[in-house]
Scaffold this motif. Structure first.
Motif, PDB file in Angstrom:
ATOM      1  N   ILE A  39      -2.434   0.520  10.935  1.00  0.00           N
ATOM      2  CA  ILE A  39      -3.317   0.598   9.769  1.00  0.00           C
ATOM      3  C   ILE A  39      -2.152   0.971   8.464  1.00  0.00           C
ATOM      4  O   ILE A  39      -2.550   0.289   7.495  1.00  0.00           O
ATOM      5  CB  ILE A  39      -4.402   1.611   9.801  1.00  0.00           C
ATOM      6  N   GLY A  40      -1.554   1.908   8.862  1.00  0.00           N
ATOM      7  CA  GLY A  40      -0.337   2.155   7.528  1.00  0.00           C
ATOM      8  C   GLY A  40       0.625   1.023   7.282  1.00  0.00           C
ATOM      9  O   GLY A  40       0.605   0.497   6.040  1.00  0.00           O
ATOM     10  N   ALA A  41       0.953   0.544   8.309  1.00  0.00           N
ATOM     11  CA  ALA A  41       1.721  -0.779   8.149  1.00  0.00           C
ATOM     12  C   ALA A  41       1.131  -1.844   7.303  1.00  0.00           C
ATOM     13  O   ALA A  41       1.571  -2.722   6.568  1.00  0.00           O
ATOM     14  CB  ALA A  41       2.592  -1.416   9.397  1.00  0.00           C
ATOM     15  N   PHE A  42      -0.305  -2.232   7.703  1.00  0.00           N
ATOM     16  CA  PHE A  42      -0.929  -3.122   6.876  1.00  0.00           C
ATOM     17  C   PHE A  42      -1.315  -2.931   5.669  1.00  0.00           C
ATOM     18  O   PHE A  42      -1.380  -3.773   4.879  1.00  0.00           O
ATOM     19  CB  PHE A  42      -2.317  -3.654   8.159  1.00  0.00           C
ATOM     20  N   ILE A  43      -1.617  -1.662   5.248  1.00  0.00           N
ATOM     21  CA  ILE A  43      -1.769  -1.303   3.830  1.00  0.00           C
ATOM     22  C   ILE A  43      -0.596  -1.569   3.012  1.00  0.00           C
ATOM     23  O   ILE A  43      -0.547  -1.857   1.810  1.00  0.00           O
ATOM     24  CB  ILE A  43      -2.221  -0.021   4.039  1.00  0.00           C
ATOM     25  N   TYR A  45       1.812  -3.782   3.876  1.00  0.00           N
ATOM     26  CA  TYR A  45       2.039  -5.109   3.945  1.00  0.00           C
ATOM     27  C   TYR A  45       0.917  -5.606   2.536  1.00  0.00           C
ATOM     28  O   TYR A  45       1.394  -6.421   1.712  1.00  0.00           O
ATOM     29  CB  TYR A  45       1.542  -5.886   5.100  1.00  0.00           C
ATOM     30  N   LEU A  46      -0.172  -5.212   2.578  1.00  0.00           N
ATOM     31  CA  LEU A  46      -1.258  -5.444   1.400  1.00  0.00           C
ATOM     32  C   LEU A  46      -0.664  -5.191  -0.008  1.00  0.00           C
ATOM     33  O   LEU A  46      -0.738  -6.247  -0.746  1.00  0.00           O
ATOM     34  CB  LEU A  46      -2.442  -5.135   1.583  1.00  0.00           C
ATOM     35  N   GLY A  47      -0.046  -4.267  -0.113  1.00  0.00           N
ATOM     36  CA  GLY A  47       0.530  -3.733  -1.529  1.00  0.00           C
ATOM     37  C   GLY A  47       1.512  -4.645  -1.752  1.00  0.00           C
ATOM     38  O   GLY A  47       1.953  -5.122  -2.740  1.00  0.00           O
ATOM     39  N   VAL A  48       2.769  -4.853  -0.803  1.00  0.00           N
ATOM     40  CA  VAL A  48       3.773  -5.895  -1.319  1.00  0.00           C
ATOM     41  C   VAL A  48       3.135  -7.100  -1.684  1.00  0.00           C
ATOM     42  O   VAL A  48       3.676  -7.800  -2.181  1.00  0.00           O
ATOM     43  CB  VAL A  48       4.605  -5.769   0.003  1.00  0.00           C
ATOM     44  N   ASP A  49       2.418  -7.589  -0.835  1.00  0.00           N
ATOM     45  CA  ASP A  49       1.811  -8.939  -1.086  1.00  0.00           C
ATOM     46  C   ASP A  49       1.190  -9.167  -2.437  1.00  0.00           C
ATOM     47  O   ASP A  49       1.194 -10.112  -2.989  1.00  0.00           O
ATOM     48  CB  ASP A  49       0.837  -9.527  -0.010  1.00  0.00           C
TER      49      ASP A  49
END
Length: 74
Positions: A39-43, A45-49
């Motif tokens: 979940i932390g990695a996905f968050i 990723y969403l911020g970088v995207d």
């Protein structure tokens, strides 16, 4: 007549099924550390995207941004 215990030749090969780390309770309890990392990695990723999509939008020249045909009603 004494009862003899039958020897199971496959007992060693089937012993893994009774190991505690294959139980559903163990699996559920130990899934949370990996889930929190995911979940932390996905968050992240969403911020970088989101940041990269904003940067890419500003890099385009004005002609390309407005080159989309606009339909007029009327």
């Amino acid at each position: 007549m004494p009862t003899q215990k039958l020897h199971d030749p496959w007992a060693k090969r089937e012993a893994w099924r009774n190991a505690p780390h294959f139980s559903p309770r163990y699996s559920l309890r130990h899934a949370w550390p990996g889930l929190s990392w995911g979940i932390g990695a996905f968050i992240i990723y969403l911020g970088v995207d989101a940041v990269s999509s904003r940067m890419n939008n500003y890099d385009k020249p004005a002609e390309q941004k407005e080159s989309q045909p606009q339909s007029k009603v009327g």
